[in-house]
Scaffold this motif. Structure first.
Motif, short mmCIF file in Angstrom:
data_model
loop_
_atom_site.label_atom_id
_atom_site.label_comp_id
_atom_site.label_asym_id
_atom_site.label_seq_id
_atom_site.Cartn_x
_atom_site.Cartn_y
_atom_site.Cartn_z
N TYR A 82 0.84 -1.20 0.00
CA TYR A 82 0.00 0.00 0.00
C TYR A 82 0.88 1.25 0.00
N SER A 83 0.30 2.34 -0.49
CA SER A 83 0.92 3.65 -0.37
C SER A 83 -0.19 4.69 -0.46
N HIS A 84 -0.07 5.74 0.36
CA HIS A 84 -1.11 6.79 0.38
C HIS A 84 -2.49 6.21 0.69
N GLY A 85 -2.52 5.09 1.42
CA GLY A 85 -3.79 4.47 1.77
C GLY A 85 -4.44 3.70 0.63
N ILE A 86 -3.72 3.52 -0.50
CA ILE A 86 -4.26 2.81 -1.68
C ILE A 86 -3.39 1.60 -1.98
N ARG A 87 -4.03 0.51 -2.40
CA ARG A 87 -3.27 -0.69 -2.76
C ARG A 87 -2.48 -0.46 -4.04
N ILE A 88 -1.24 -0.94 -4.06
CA ILE A 88 -0.44 -0.97 -5.29
C ILE A 88 -0.78 -2.29 -5.97
N ASP A 90 -0.22 -4.82 -8.60
CA ASP A 90 0.58 -5.41 -9.67
C ASP A 90 -0.23 -6.53 -10.32
N GLU A 91 0.39 -7.29 -11.23
CA GLU A 91 -0.35 -8.33 -11.96
C GLU A 91 -0.94 -9.37 -11.01
N VAL A 92 -0.12 -9.78 -10.01
CA VAL A 92 -0.60 -10.81 -9.06
C VAL A 92 -1.76 -10.26 -8.24
N ALA A 93 -1.63 -9.01 -7.80
CA ALA A 93 -2.70 -8.40 -7.00
C ALA A 93 -3.97 -8.22 -7.82
N LEU A 94 -3.83 -7.90 -9.11
CA LEU A 94 -5.00 -7.75 -9.98
C LEU A 94 -5.73 -9.09 -10.14
N ASP A 95 -4.96 -10.15 -10.36
CA ASP A 95 -5.57 -11.49 -10.44
C ASP A 95 -6.28 -11.84 -9.14
N SER A 96 -5.63 -11.55 -8.03
CA SER A 96 -6.21 -11.85 -6.72
C SER A 96 -7.50 -11.05 -6.49
N ALA A 97 -7.50 -9.80 -6.92
CA ALA A 97 -8.67 -8.95 -6.76
C ALA A 97 -9.84 -9.47 -7.60
N GLN A 98 -9.54 -9.91 -8.83
CA GLN A 98 -10.60 -10.45 -9.68
C GLN A 98 -11.17 -11.74 -9.11
N GLU A 99 -10.30 -12.58 -8.57
CA GLU A 99 -10.77 -13.83 -7.96
C GLU A 99 -11.62 -13.54 -6.72
N ALA A 100 -11.15 -12.61 -5.88
CA ALA A 100 -11.89 -12.27 -4.67
C ALA A 100 -13.24 -11.65 -5.00
N ASP A 146 4.59 3.97 -8.38
CA ASP A 146 3.77 3.52 -9.51
C ASP A 146 2.68 2.59 -8.97
N PHE A 147 1.43 3.01 -9.11
CA PHE A 147 0.31 2.23 -8.57
C PHE A 147 -0.17 1.15 -9.53
N LYS A 148 0.45 1.06 -10.71
CA LYS A 148 0.20 -0.01 -11.68
C LYS A 148 -1.29 -0.12 -12.04
N HIS A 149 -1.96 -1.22 -11.64
CA HIS A 149 -3.35 -1.44 -12.05
C HIS A 149 -4.37 -0.87 -11.07
N SER A 150 -3.94 -0.03 -10.15
CA SER A 150 -4.89 0.67 -9.28
C SER A 150 -5.46 1.85 -10.05
N GLY A 151 -6.76 2.08 -9.88
CA GLY A 151 -7.40 3.12 -10.68
C GLY A 151 -8.27 4.06 -9.86
N PHE A 185 -9.15 -2.00 -13.89
CA PHE A 185 -8.47 -1.30 -12.81
C PHE A 185 -9.11 -1.66 -11.47
N ASN A 186 -8.25 -1.87 -10.50
CA ASN A 186 -8.69 -2.12 -9.14
C ASN A 186 -8.96 -0.77 -8.46
N LEU A 187 -10.18 -0.56 -7.99
CA LEU A 187 -10.57 0.69 -7.35
C LEU A 187 -10.78 0.45 -5.85
N THR A 188 -11.07 1.51 -5.13
CA THR A 188 -11.43 1.33 -3.72
C THR A 188 -12.95 1.39 -3.58
#
Length: 448
Positions: A82-88, A90-100, A146-151, A185-188
């Motif tokens: 995380y940075s600035h209270g937002i998840r960074i 990356d590719e693995v985190a994006l896959d995990s977010a889609q699965e969750a 770089d927040f990568k796939h965070s949007g 993009f992974n949002l909050t």
């Protein structure tokens, strides 16, 4: 046994009825923290949302998935960043977010599909519809990160959401958005819920969170009666937010508050922070007078303010019929002019529709609320309650512990709002000397 039940149920149901009428046809956006689902609260929350929808409320449910994504990452041996209270993301985190998100949407839809006999969902039909209602853009690089796939939300398809709500369905949204080129993009959850509430100009934005609410006087010891501020005016919320460091985690005071303030400033009149740990907190907040969480409200929308000399004529015109029929003690123009800065008024289109005065007795840590009046034209619209809340905030700001009223005809209105009857001997000495024993006014007190 049944007689006791009748005596408790009937008054309760009658007291709830005005809120049912008020909220029918309104739109609520509910942000559900993923932590609530991880804590096993989904079933009861789904039942409460179904019940609220059955009473004519249109609901957009935005779920979070912070702990579920972290669980997926841990299973893959990947660290959550995380940075600035937002998840960074990356590719693995994006896959995990889609699965969750896929798993959670399945669980949420299942929770709204249960109609077992002898449960709150019996006989209910809740259609849950999801869609690609959010257009997103990348967060990009911030302060070298770089927040990568965070949007971030670029656009909300408000017309599409409204059509779905008008169809009678509940709209379910995951914290995902897509670019015009189809990139995910992974949002909050918090930003999605806030953006949707603003785009729809929803009547309420409600966050079901890990925290019980907001306490503006965090330096003071908590009391068992009122550990949080149940109502927070926008200006006070903005001042509190300005004094806090940027939030890094959901339990930080500013984390949800920043979104409530943003929505409030953009026209969403009621913004709530509720604890998911309290069973039924949604129902208690929506259908009970004082609620259980913190509500951020823009008082300017209510035209609620402290009076000036220009309001004297309007106040006299408002209270005169009530003085004539004996509901209020008669006050002459000189007295009102002398005390005008003690008054709070509600104004609509240049006309005074409500007023009350606050007379402090600092030595007794209390104050009298006098001349509470609401025009017959706007009674039952909540102006009396808004004035009462404003008076309570004024008394709190003076460091007082209670307010009291003297009344001969409106005792029940005050009792329903937390006042308790006391003997006239309770009154501060200075007020006791002016008490009219012939009028036999009842004395009611409320701790604040």
């Amino acid at each position: 046994m049944s007689t006791v039940f009748n005596f408790t149920f009937v008054p309760w149901f009658r007291s709830v009825a005005p809120y049912i009428h008020t909220h029918r046809g309104k739109t609520f956006v509910v942000g559900l923290a993923g932590e609530a689902i991880a804590a096993g609260k989904l079933q009861n929350i789904a039942q409460d949302l179904a019940l609220i929808q059955s009473m004519g409320v249109k609901i957009v449910l935005v779920h979070g998935f912070r702990p579920q994504v972290n669980e997926q990452l841990a299973a893959k041996g990947h660290e959550a960043k995380y940075s600035h209270g937002i998840r960074i993301t990356d590719e693995v985190a994006l896959d995990s977010a889609q699965e969750a998100a896929g798993q959670l949407r399945y669980e949420i839809e299942a929770a709204f599909s249960q109609g077992l006999p002898n449960t709150p969902m019996a006989g209910s039909t809740v259609r849950v519809i999801s869609g690609n209602f959010i257009t997103a853009r990348p967060v990009g690089v911030v302060d070298g990160v770089d927040f990568k796939h965070s949007g971030l939300v670029r656009k909300v398809d408000a017309a599409g959401i409204r059509r779905t709500l008008d169809f009678g369905a509940m709209v379910l949204m995951s914290p995902f958005g897509f670019s015009p080129t189809g990139e995910a993009f992974n949002l909050t959850m918090e930003e999605v819920a806030t953006s949707v509430a603003i785009s729809l100009q929803a009547d309420k934005l409600i966050f079901l969170t890990e925290i019980p609410g907001i306490r503006i006087d965090s330096e003071l010891p908590e009391s068992d009666d009122n550990p949080i501020d149940t109502e927070l005016p926008l200006d006070a919320a903005e001042k509190l937010l300005a004094s806090l460091p940027p939030p890094q985690k959901p339990t930080d005071t500013a984390f949800y508050l920043q979104h409530c303030v943003k929505a409030c400033k953009a026209g969403v009149e009621r913004n709530h922070i509720l604890p998911f740990a309290l069973d039924g907190s949604l129902l208690l907040e929506v259908y009970v007078h004082d609620g259980v969480g913190t509500m951020v409200i823009d008082e300017k929308l209510e035209s609620l303010r402290e009076a000036s000399v220009d309001d004297i004529g309007g106040i006299l015109q408002l209270i005169e019929p009530f003085e004539r029929d004996g509901t209020l003690v008669k006050r002459d123009r000189t007295e009102i002019e002398r005390d005008i800065h003690q008054y709070t008024v509600v104004e609509h289109d240049g006309v005074i529709f409500g007023c009350a005065a606050l007379y402090p007795y600092p030595e007794a840590r209390t104050a009298e609320m006098a001349a509470l009046t609401v025009s017959p034209q706007s009674q039952s619209q909540g102006d009396g309650e808004r004035i009462l809340k404003h008076i309570e905030h004024r008394a709190k700001a003076m460091g007082l512990e209670s307010i009291f009223v003297l009344t001969t005809r409106t005792m029940h209105w005050f009792l329903k709002r937390g006042f308790q009857q006391v003997n006239p001997d309770w009154l501060p000495e200075a007020r006791k000397r002016k008490y009219n024993w012939d009028r036999k006014s009842l004395v009611l007190v409320k701790k604040i």
